[in-house]
Design an enzyme around this catalytic site. Structure first.
Site, PDB file in Angstrom:
ATOM      1  N   GLU A 138      -3.875   1.406  -6.383  1.00  0.00           N
ATOM      2  CA  GLU A 138      -2.965  -0.887  -7.052  1.00  0.00           C
ATOM      3  C   GLU A 138      -2.619  -0.475  -8.007  1.00  0.00           C
ATOM      4  O   GLU A 138      -3.412  -0.320  -8.754  1.00  0.00           O
ATOM      5  CB  GLU A 138      -2.960  -1.656  -5.944  1.00  0.00           C
ATOM      6  N   CYS A 160       1.252  -1.478  -0.105  1.00  0.00           N
ATOM      7  CA  CYS A 160       0.168  -0.247  -0.480  1.00  0.00           C
ATOM      8  C   CYS A 160       0.544   1.252  -0.138  1.00  0.00           C
ATOM      9  O   CYS A 160       1.409   1.332   0.864  1.00  0.00           O
ATOM     10  CB  CYS A 160      -0.961   0.433   0.679  1.00  0.00           C
TER      11      CYS A 160
END
Length: 250
Positions: A106, A2
């Site tokens: 992402e 992340c």
């Protein structure tokens, strides 16, 4: 991993009622592209275990670190090794925190294997509600730290669920409900249960959406980060600096 996330929910008061400890004095700004090194909205606990809201710098700086820059290498902690790594194992005992968000980004490599830009996706709960990442925090008092010390955090990651596994094999731990959040903060929660909490969000609770390349610039924090991807973007996409999230080293 992340390396970028959002807290674009506009109603700060709703967040304060949703997350115990986020008092009125804590500044909660709408963020479309939170990046490592930024101050982030979090719920930590006092020595007595009482929840408290505060801003933490994203990128954990352990108390023994020589330089604050080490935080950029510690934006994430792997759930599988968090109890073993020197930077995280002490924090796991009593310095657990909630990091408030409403989605994370992402990047997916191009299906044709070309070197064009990776496609950014915004990943959220299926109901679109705000949630909390499972995090750890630390306090650093080294040279250059503010008088009150530097308080920083890391986001714990786990294996990706099947909803997003084709984008990346890792995802941050998104605690599924208030009960899980309470257990994560509770100083008395036993270690085996803590490990159980570090699981992927169920696929049925997960949503994904391709978004604009605007988010690929870590310095850009505006609503267009959340705009839907367009065919024109893909047709003209080329590789360039800032096209991916920050690396995860743990």
């Amino acid at each position: 991993m992340c390396g970028r996330y959002s807290l674009a929910t506009p109603a700060g008061n709703d967040l304060r009622s949703r997350f115990i400890g986020l008092g009125e004095s804590l500044e909660i700004r709408q963020r479309f592209n939170v990046a490592p090194g930024d101050d982030v909205v979090a719920v930590t606990t006092s020595k007595e275990g009482e929840p408290r809201g505060e801003l933490l710098r994203w990128g954990l700086v352990p108390f023994w670190a020589k330089d604050v820059k080490v935080g950029y290498k510690m934006i994430n902690a792997r759930s599988e090794t968090v109890a073993e790594k020197p930077a995280f194992r002490d924090a796991l005992k009593t310095r657990r925190c909630l990091i408030v968000a409403d989605g994370f980004y992402e990047w997916q490599a191009r299906a044709d294997g070309s070197k064009g830009r990776k496609r950014p996706f915004h990943i959220t709960r299926a109901d679109g509600a705000p949630f909390a990442f499972a995090g750890l925090w630390a306090s650093w008092h080294g040279d250059g730290a503010p008088d009150e010390g530097l308080r920083s955090c890391t986001i714990i990651t786990t294996e990706a669920n099947q909803k997003i596994a084709d984008i990346h094999d890792r995802m941050p731990v998104m605690l599924p409900d208030a009960a899980a959040e309470e257990a994560w903060l509770d100083h008395g929660t036993p270690a085996p249960l803590l490990q159980e909490l570090l699981a992927p969000l169920p696929e049925a609770m997960t949503a994904r959406r391709a978004v604009s390349y605007a988010v690929s610039d870590a310095r850009h924090d505006a609503p267009d980060c959340l705009e839907d991807a367009s065919p024109e973007d893909d047709a003209t996409a080329v590789s360039g600096p800032g096209d991916d999230a920050a690396p995860t080293l743990f």
